[in-house]
Motif scaffolding. Structure first.
Motif: not given
Length: 119
Positions: A70-92
């Motif tokens: 569960l920790l691995f799945m949560a970490l993987t999900w949260l890293v994917a969300v943070a990485w995606t949301a930190s891109t300029g296009r998604v943030a804008a």
């Protein structure tokens, strides 16, 4: 109705989104960890989930494996969300639709709350 009020300081005159600086990668990680650990709802949710779904006779090693998975799945999900949301296009895009997203999310949560309210 806070979602519909005008907000200031969210973007520059040309609509660009200002980056929020938290310092180093380590300080950002510590801030995120502290935020997650300070959330009692997550502890209550996962505690209830474990108590209701794991078999009573499960060994300590098997329980540890479940927790690690569960920790691995949560970490993987949260890293994917943070990485995606930190891109300029998604943030804008989020900044453009933020008011509507907040209003819809608030409405859904209020509806769920009302549905759970005893009659």
């Amino acid at each position: 109705m806070h979602a519909w009020r005008a907000r200031t300081g969210e973007s520059g005159p040309s609509g660009e989104v200002a980056a929020i600086s938290v310092g180093s990668l380590g300080s950002a990680w510590r801030l995120g960890l502290a935020t997650d650990l300070a959330n009692p709802k997550a502890v209550a949710f996962f505690g209830a989930l474990f108590a209701s779904l794991l078999p009573a006779g499960l060994s300590t090693a098997a329980r540890a494996e479940v927790v690690l998975a569960l920790l691995f799945m949560a970490l993987t999900w949260l890293v994917a969300v943070a990485w995606t949301a930190s891109t300029g296009r998604v943030a804008a895009a989020y900044q453009r639709g933020r008011r509507a997203i907040d209003a819809v999310t608030g409405g859904v949560l209020a509806g769920v709350g009302l549905a759970l309210f005893p009659r």
